[in-house]
Design an enzyme around this catalytic site. Structure first.
Site, PDB file in Angstrom:
ATOM      1  N   ASP A  73       5.852  17.980 -11.335  1.00 22.22           N
ATOM      2  CA  ASP A  73       5.086  18.703 -10.324  1.00 22.22           C
ATOM      3  C   ASP A  73       4.030  19.487 -11.100  1.00 22.22           C
ATOM      4  O   ASP A  73       4.350  20.418 -11.837  1.00 22.22           O
ATOM      5  CB  ASP A  73       6.029  19.647  -9.565  1.00 22.22           C
ATOM      6  CG  ASP A  73       5.296  20.578  -8.594  1.00 22.22           C
ATOM      7  OD1 ASP A  73       4.051  20.542  -8.544  1.00 22.22           O
ATOM      8  OD2 ASP A  73       5.987  21.343  -7.883  1.00 22.22           O
ATOM      9  N   LYS A  93      -4.556  24.451  -5.614  1.00 23.89           N
ATOM     10  CA  LYS A  93      -4.659  25.393  -6.720  1.00 23.89           C
ATOM     11  C   LYS A  93      -5.864  25.058  -7.611  1.00 23.89           C
ATOM     12  O   LYS A  93      -6.652  25.922  -7.881  1.00 23.89           O
ATOM     13  CB  LYS A  93      -3.375  25.420  -7.548  1.00 23.89           C
ATOM     14  CG  LYS A  93      -2.303  26.336  -6.946  1.00 23.89           C
ATOM     15  CD  LYS A  93      -1.306  25.650  -6.095  1.00 23.89           C
ATOM     16  CE  LYS A  93      -0.327  26.587  -5.427  1.00 23.89           C
ATOM     17  NZ  LYS A  93       0.927  25.919  -5.103  1.00 23.89           N
ATOM     18  N   TRP A 148      10.032  26.520  -6.964  1.00 26.95           N
ATOM     19  CA  TRP A 148       9.551  25.176  -6.616  1.00 26.95           C
ATOM     20  C   TRP A 148      10.465  24.120  -7.210  1.00 26.95           C
ATOM     21  O   TRP A 148      10.760  23.105  -6.572  1.00 26.95           O
ATOM     22  CB  TRP A 148       8.111  24.980  -7.097  1.00 26.95           C
ATOM     23  CG  TRP A 148       7.150  25.925  -6.441  1.00 26.95           C
ATOM     24  CD1 TRP A 148       6.362  26.845  -7.060  1.00 26.95           C
ATOM     25  CD2 TRP A 148       6.886  26.057  -5.034  1.00 26.95           C
ATOM     26  NE1 TRP A 148       5.630  27.532  -6.124  1.00 26.95           N
ATOM     27  CE2 TRP A 148       5.924  27.083  -4.890  1.00 26.95           C
ATOM     28  CE3 TRP A 148       7.357  25.418  -3.882  1.00 26.95           C
ATOM     29  CZ2 TRP A 148       5.432  27.474  -3.641  1.00 26.95           C
ATOM     30  CZ3 TRP A 148       6.877  25.806  -2.648  1.00 26.95           C
ATOM     31  CH2 TRP A 148       5.927  26.823  -2.531  1.00 26.95           C
TER      32      TRP A 148
END
Ligand SMILES: *Cc1c(COP(=O)(O)O)cnc(C)c1O
Length: 366
Positions: free
Chosen positions: A175, A199, A100
């Site tokens: 993030d 999530k 990511w």
């Protein structure tokens, strides 16, 4: 209904209370006689949901007044580009802690390149790629002339996490897709915090962005309207139709979190869950954790079969499945197993997985 112990990495388990409330709102939203997905986003009933959403975020994360909270479509992946578009002028550094992080850096690199800047305009300040991202790089120095420094606080795929809020001489962008609301965060140390909801805070379809006021109008270059944070701050996240369903479920999820005692209490529970599973991974002769101990994530627990039991990997997978375990297969880039213990995952869920590991050990270790 079939009992599933859900350890999926995302989308993942959400609190039953949030799901039940959503089912009711799909039948009749607040006495309107309409499902929540059919009311106008300009109606006063919907505006109340948006306001409640923002105020829950502010309250749960103690977000200071000089920050805006946005709820946008496009997921965390589109935020990779938003960050670059809104903050990148000439130089930005990224901490490369996984896939990511690399993807977020790629957006800044692309933008730099399109403006004729060199490869070093957006770069990785340090990387843990040498050991399959199994640790968090340390000991790097952040230059003071950066537009911003970007980190991924929890590396969902590798199970590593930056667990403290670092001091940073330049605007810090994070993030937090997979550890938001799992612990207390000192928001004032960050310029931008963003992530996909799927999530810890809701279903897929909405991203959250917490952006400090001075991060708006940072660059002189044109920012496409929909990619400009300012557009969504001015529009109260309703410049265009917001992802109403995902936002509704998020509100119900946050109400549940508030009900159990907020992020402080959640962190206590998460710590217990995490210690229970890591304790078993370290104790059990058949398994080995893959992340460096000091960097272990409280959310995603990655482990593999110990070398002498490698041949039993599929057998354990099948055994766990027969016991109702779901989503414990490791990401294809790491292999082995990964159990994601997000907020809605209970200590009973974790105990069921631990029991399963112990039973398997009894079957194979004499
Ligand atoms: C899941 C995840 C993403 C991607 O989120 P999307 O909403 O699917 O774009 C980005 N970063 C991290 C840390 C993630 O866990």
């Amino acid at each position: 209904m079939k009992k599933a112990y859900n350890f999926n990495a995302g989308p993942c388990k959400l609190p039953k209370e949030a799901i039940d409330a959503t089912i009711e709102a799909l039948k009749d939203f607040n006495g309107t006689g309409m499902p929540v997905i059919s009311v106008s986003h300009r109606s006063k009933e919907w505006e109340a949901v948006m306001e409640e959403c923002s105020s829950l975020w502010k309250e749960l994360l103690h977000i200071p007044d000089n920050y805006h909270i946005l709820f946008l479509g496009g997921g965390a992946s589109l935020q990779f580009l938003y960050v670059a578009m809104n903050l990148f002028d000439h130089k930005a550094a990224y901490l490369e802690t996984g896939v990511w992080a690399k993807k977020s850096l790629a957006e800044a690199r692309g933008l730099a390149k399109s403006r004729g800047l060199g490869d070093d305009a957006a770069y990785a300040i340090a990387s843990s790629a040498d050991k399959t991202y199994s640790y968090i790089p340390k000991g790097y120095t952040i230059p003071s002339d950066l537009d911003y420094f970007h980190i991924t606080t929890n590396n969902t795929i590798y199970g590593t996490e930056i667990k403290t809020d670092m001091d940073c001489p330049v605007p810090l962008v994070a993030d937090m897709s997979s550890d938001i609301m799992s612990r207390k965060v000192d928001v004032s140390k960050y310029a931008v915090i963003y992530g996909g909801a799927q999530k810890n805070v809701g279903p897929a379809g909405v991203a959250f962005v917490i952006v400090r006021d001075d991060m708006l109008n940072r660059v002189k270059t044109y920012i496409p309207t929909m990619l400009n944070y300012k557009t969504h701050v001015d529009g109260g996240s309703m410049f265009n139709t917001p992802p109403v369903f995902a936002i509704y479920v998020m509100v119900e999820t946050l109400k549940w979190l508030k009900g159990i005692g907020g992020v402080e209490k959640m962190h206590e529970i998460n710590t217990k869950k995490s210690e229970l599973l890591y304790g078993e991974i370290d104790r059990n002769k058949m398994f080995v954790g893959t992340a460096a101990k000091e960097d272990r994530s409280i959310m995603n627990h990655c482990f593999v079969m110990a070398p002498e039991y490698k041949a039993l990997e599929q057998e354990f997978m099948d055994f766990a499945k027969s016991k109702g375990m779901v989503g414990i297969k490791g990401h294809r880039s790491v292999g082995g197993f990964r159990a994601s213990l997000y907020n809605a995952c209970t200590i009973e869920d974790v105990q069921a997985l631990v029991d399963c590991m112990q039973e398997f050990e009894k079957m194979h270790v004499k």
